[in-house]
Design a protein around this motif. Structure first.
Motif, PDB file in Angstrom:
ATOM      1  N   PRO A  87       0.799  -1.133  -0.148  1.00  0.00           N
ATOM      2  CA  PRO A  87       0.037   0.032   0.052  1.00  0.00           C
ATOM      3  C   PRO A  87       0.782   1.132   0.141  1.00  0.00           C
ATOM      4  O   PRO A  87       1.741   1.481   0.892  1.00  0.00           O
ATOM      5  CB  PRO A  87      -0.684  -0.098   1.318  1.00  0.00           C
ATOM      6  N   THR A  88       0.393   2.098  -0.898  1.00  0.00           N
ATOM      7  CA  THR A  88       1.113   3.406  -0.774  1.00  0.00           C
ATOM      8  C   THR A  88       0.083   4.646  -1.292  1.00  0.00           C
ATOM      9  O   THR A  88      -1.026   4.202  -1.481  1.00  0.00           O
ATOM     10  CB  THR A  88       2.035   3.818  -2.118  1.00  0.00           C
ATOM     11  N   GLY A  89       0.541   5.952  -0.534  1.00  0.00           N
ATOM     12  CA  GLY A  89      -0.438   6.782  -0.389  1.00  0.00           C
ATOM     13  C   GLY A  89      -0.836   7.441  -1.737  1.00  0.00           C
ATOM     14  O   GLY A  89      -0.688   6.936  -3.049  1.00  0.00           O
ATOM     15  N   VAL A  90      -1.440   8.572  -1.805  1.00  0.00           N
ATOM     16  CA  VAL A  90      -1.962   9.186  -2.950  1.00  0.00           C
ATOM     17  C   VAL A  90      -1.186   8.938  -4.225  1.00  0.00           C
ATOM     18  O   VAL A  90      -0.214   9.448  -4.094  1.00  0.00           O
ATOM     19  CB  VAL A  90      -2.410  10.616  -2.578  1.00  0.00           C
ATOM     20  N   GLN A  91      -1.697   8.416  -5.077  1.00  0.00           N
ATOM     21  CA  GLN A  91      -1.103   7.970  -6.461  1.00  0.00           C
ATOM     22  C   GLN A  91      -1.345   9.040  -7.829  1.00  0.00           C
ATOM     23  O   GLN A  91      -2.037   8.582  -8.543  1.00  0.00           O
ATOM     24  CB  GLN A  91      -1.205   6.617  -6.872  1.00  0.00           C
ATOM     25  N   VAL A  92      -0.727  10.053  -7.457  1.00  0.00           N
ATOM     26  CA  VAL A  92      -1.117  11.064  -8.547  1.00  0.00           C
ATOM     27  C   VAL A  92       0.168  10.992  -9.710  1.00  0.00           C
ATOM     28  O   VAL A  92       0.156  11.869 -10.413  1.00  0.00           O
ATOM     29  CB  VAL A  92      -1.069  12.714  -7.943  1.00  0.00           C
ATOM     30  N   GLY A  97      -4.705   6.085 -10.944  1.00  0.00           N
ATOM     31  CA  GLY A  97      -4.105   5.741  -9.692  1.00  0.00           C
ATOM     32  C   GLY A  97      -4.217   4.204  -9.178  1.00  0.00           C
ATOM     33  O   GLY A  97      -3.916   3.314  -9.618  1.00  0.00           O
ATOM     34  N   GLU A  98      -4.866   4.065  -7.997  1.00  0.00           N
ATOM     35  CA  GLU A  98      -5.030   2.667  -7.305  1.00  0.00           C
ATOM     36  C   GLU A  98      -5.800   1.814  -8.247  1.00  0.00           C
ATOM     37  O   GLU A  98      -5.639   0.602  -7.958  1.00  0.00           O
ATOM     38  CB  GLU A  98      -5.409   2.768  -5.826  1.00  0.00           C
ATOM     39  N   ARG A 120      -8.426   6.716  -4.204  1.00  0.00           N
ATOM     40  CA  ARG A 120      -9.421   6.177  -4.523  1.00  0.00           C
ATOM     41  C   ARG A 120      -9.898   5.371  -3.653  1.00  0.00           C
ATOM     42  O   ARG A 120      -9.283   4.576  -2.591  1.00  0.00           O
ATOM     43  CB  ARG A 120      -9.095   5.373  -5.981  1.00  0.00           C
ATOM     44  N   PRO A 121     -11.529   5.066  -3.614  1.00  0.00           N
ATOM     45  CA  PRO A 121     -12.370   4.713  -2.455  1.00  0.00           C
ATOM     46  C   PRO A 121     -12.021   2.982  -2.344  1.00  0.00           C
ATOM     47  O   PRO A 121     -11.942   2.581  -3.590  1.00  0.00           O
ATOM     48  CB  PRO A 121     -13.783   4.980  -2.654  1.00  0.00           C
ATOM     49  N   VAL A 122     -12.113   2.500  -1.168  1.00  0.00           N
ATOM     50  CA  VAL A 122     -11.782   1.232  -1.329  1.00  0.00           C
ATOM     51  C   VAL A 122     -12.820   0.278  -2.175  1.00  0.00           C
ATOM     52  O   VAL A 122     -12.791  -0.790  -2.920  1.00  0.00           O
ATOM     53  CB  VAL A 122     -11.969   0.431   0.187  1.00  0.00           C
ATOM     54  N   GLU A 123     -14.177   0.917  -2.117  1.00  0.00           N
ATOM     55  CA  GLU A 123     -15.146   0.181  -2.926  1.00  0.00           C
ATOM     56  C   GLU A 123     -14.666   0.149  -4.493  1.00  0.00           C
ATOM     57  O   GLU A 123     -14.969  -0.586  -5.295  1.00  0.00           O
ATOM     58  CB  GLU A 123     -16.629   0.735  -2.913  1.00  0.00           C
ATOM     59  N   GLU A 124     -14.133   1.112  -4.932  1.00  0.00           N
ATOM     60  CA  GLU A 124     -13.777   1.461  -6.640  1.00  0.00           C
ATOM     61  C   GLU A 124     -12.634   0.245  -6.722  1.00  0.00           C
ATOM     62  O   GLU A 124     -12.696  -0.433  -7.746  1.00  0.00           O
ATOM     63  CB  GLU A 124     -13.289   2.713  -6.874  1.00  0.00           C
ATOM     64  N   PRO A 217     -10.203   9.480   0.555  1.00  0.00           N
ATOM     65  CA  PRO A 217     -11.665   9.141   0.784  1.00  0.00           C
ATOM     66  C   PRO A 217     -11.912   8.016   1.472  1.00  0.00           C
ATOM     67  O   PRO A 217     -12.971   7.789   2.165  1.00  0.00           O
ATOM     68  CB  PRO A 217     -11.879   8.861  -0.558  1.00  0.00           C
ATOM     69  N   ASN A 218     -10.989   7.112   1.921  1.00  0.00           N
ATOM     70  CA  ASN A 218     -11.173   5.847   2.732  1.00  0.00           C
ATOM     71  C   ASN A 218     -11.273   6.341   4.293  1.00  0.00           C
ATOM     72  O   ASN A 218     -11.508   5.703   5.142  1.00  0.00           O
ATOM     73  CB  ASN A 218     -10.092   4.908   2.509  1.00  0.00           C
ATOM     74  N   LEU A 219     -10.735   7.694   4.574  1.00  0.00           N
ATOM     75  CA  LEU A 219     -11.140   8.219   5.769  1.00  0.00           C
ATOM     76  C   LEU A 219     -12.250   9.126   6.047  1.00  0.00           C
ATOM     77  O   LEU A 219     -12.474   9.694   7.065  1.00  0.00           O
ATOM     78  CB  LEU A 219      -9.749   9.139   6.070  1.00  0.00           C
ATOM     79  N   ALA A 220     -13.166   9.167   5.086  1.00  0.00           N
ATOM     80  CA  ALA A 220     -14.249   9.933   5.056  1.00  0.00           C
ATOM     81  C   ALA A 220     -15.267   9.393   6.171  1.00  0.00           C
ATOM     82  O   ALA A 220     -15.462   8.094   6.018  1.00  0.00           O
ATOM     83  CB  ALA A 220     -14.749   9.924   3.732  1.00  0.00           C
ATOM     84  N   PRO A 221     -15.899  10.186   6.913  1.00  0.00           N
ATOM     85  CA  PRO A 221     -16.831   9.661   7.906  1.00  0.00           C
ATOM     86  C   PRO A 221     -18.160   9.189   7.169  1.00  0.00           C
ATOM     87  O   PRO A 221     -18.226   9.559   6.083  1.00  0.00           O
ATOM     88  CB  PRO A 221     -17.194  10.893   8.916  1.00  0.00           C
ATOM     89  N   PRO A 222     -18.919   8.330   7.731  1.00  0.00           N
ATOM     90  CA  PRO A 222     -20.325   8.079   7.188  1.00  0.00           C
ATOM     91  C   PRO A 222     -21.030   9.220   6.704  1.00  0.00           C
ATOM     92  O   PRO A 222     -21.376  10.185   7.469  1.00  0.00           O
ATOM     93  CB  PRO A 222     -20.925   7.243   8.184  1.00  0.00           C
TER      94      PRO A 222
END
Length: 411
Positions: A87-92, A97-98, A120-124, A217-222
């Motif tokens: 895992p690596t951070g923001v892949q611009v 990206g991811e 990118r969100p985990v769902e994508e 985006p994976n740290l966004a609150p519900p």
């Protein structure tokens, strides 16, 4: 000037070094600098690679196997080669990206590690079909972390990686590259001296209608908005560091939510590896965060065998740091690693040619593994052992070796 799509299909490259050269040519200097830089003087970054050159191989002249198998099983998943995506951070470095990396991992039959700080969100990512391991830092309170674990499980990830090997030692002797909050035309103008020489990169990220916000985006609150990368970083920096009780809680919480394997990443010491076993982890990765942890931490390949000798029969031992060739992978396996994880190598492939570039890097490593297995005269990656390699006296680093208990002497 020709502003053609810079990520169209390019010729195949034959080594990770060529992928790096193409990435350096395509990326603005600050972006490329963020990929290669380590903490402080860069001692650990350099040693991660240099240490592999100290290890020799002992080939056979005849009797090689006609077929060589690389497949193995890691974190409960079958993989076609002992190389995982770290895992690596923001892949611009690439607009996909991811998602592009995940598609490449799926196409080549290996595991995709997705960072907490991914763009990118985990769902994508899981929607690509890639077997995904979700990585978390110790950031936020326990309720927040539990919510993030639940979201990752609901998205279909196959395991959790807890990364605890990133320290606050981030000063760099050559200066840290600038990382903007978002990549848009205004940013391009402000950073013109760096990006004007890279018009093909500018073609995508700077065109109207395509603004790349550097968010997590994976740290966004519900139901809430994703924090910026720096907002996420601030949360991490202001969260008190975890204790071993916290590690055990995290592992137990993940077990209750998912029941899938849990990896602790960042182990450098034998005593920490033993504590990880006590905490109930399924796997550990011997790691110095690619040289972005405390500078002066030994190369990870120097620490693999002592740690594997101590805990390898109880849990899976992986390593990351400095992998550039298939022979590096074989050397790591010979010293006790179940598999390796790569970071910079696939990011260079991503920058060079998107998904195809990541696949290219994995193919390069696969080919190098096969050549090394053939030369060593073995038919499977599982047949490799320390007798197949040569290393100088004093090569290994035994950090945190438990002191022997005093023997009681009867009167």
């Amino acid at each position: 000037m020709n502003f053609e799509n810079p990520w169209k299909q390019n010729p195949w490259f034959e080594s990770v070094a060529v992928a790096e050269a193409r990435a350096r040519k395509r990326l603005p200097k600050p972006v490329y600098g963020a990929l290669v830089a380590g903490s402080e003087r860069g001692q650990s970054v350099a040693d991660n690679q240099a240490a592999f050159a100290e290890i020799g191989l002992a080939p056979h002249v005849a009797g090689q196997q006609a077929e060589r198998k690389q497949s193995t099983r890691v974190m409960g998943q079958d993989v076609s080669l002992p190389v995982l995506i770290s895992p690596t951070g923001v892949q611009v470095v690439h607009p996909d990206g991811e998602v592009a990396v995940a598609r490449a991992a799926a196409a080549r039959g290996t595991l995709m590690g997705l960072s907490n700080f991914a763009s990118r969100p985990v769902e994508e990512v899981t929607a690509t079909g890639a077997a995904t391991l979700f990585q978390m830092y110790w950031t936020g309170d326990r309720d927040t972390m539990t919510q993030r674990m639940q979201r990752a499980h609901d998205a279909g990830v196959k395991g959790l990686i807890a990364t605890l090997d990133w320290s606050f030692s981030i000063g760099r002797d050559w200066g840290s590259p600038e990382i903007p909050e978002k990549v848009d035309l205004r940013t391009m103008v402000r950073m013109a001296p760096a990006v004007i020489r890279k018009p093909r990169w500018l073609w995508h990220f700077g065109r109207p209608g395509h603004i790349a916000h550097l968010t997590a985006p994976n740290l966004a609150p519900p139901g809430g908005a994703a924090p910026t990368f720096f907002g996420a970083y601030y949360e991490w920096m202001t969260t008190p560091p975890p204790s071993w009780d916290d590690v055990a809680w995290m592992r137990e919480q993940w077990h209750q939510i998912s029941g899938t394997p849990f990896m602790l990443k960042g182990v450098c010491r034998i005593d920490d590896a033993l504590r990880a076993v006590d905490a109930g982890v399924h796997a550990i990765s011997v790691s110095n965060h690619g040289g972005n942890n405390l500078d002066g931490t030994p190369a990870t390949i120097r620490m693999v065998k002592p740690i594997s000798d101590a805990v390898g029969e109880q849990i899976e031992v992986l390593m990351d740091g400095g992998i550039r060739r298939g022979s590096d992978v074989v050397k790591a396996v010979a010293l006790g690693a179940r598999a390796v994880m790569i970071g910079r190598a696939y990011l260079w492939g991503l920058a060079a040619n998107g998904q195809a570039g990541v696949e290219n890097v994995l193919d390069v490593l696969r080919g190098g593994i096969d050549s090394t297995l053939m030369g060593l005269g073995v038919g499977s990656i599982h047949q490799i052992d320390p007798d197949d390699i040569l290393f100088p006296d004093g090569f290994h680093r035994l950090l945190g070796q438990p002191k022997p208990r005093p023997v009681a002497i009867e009167a």
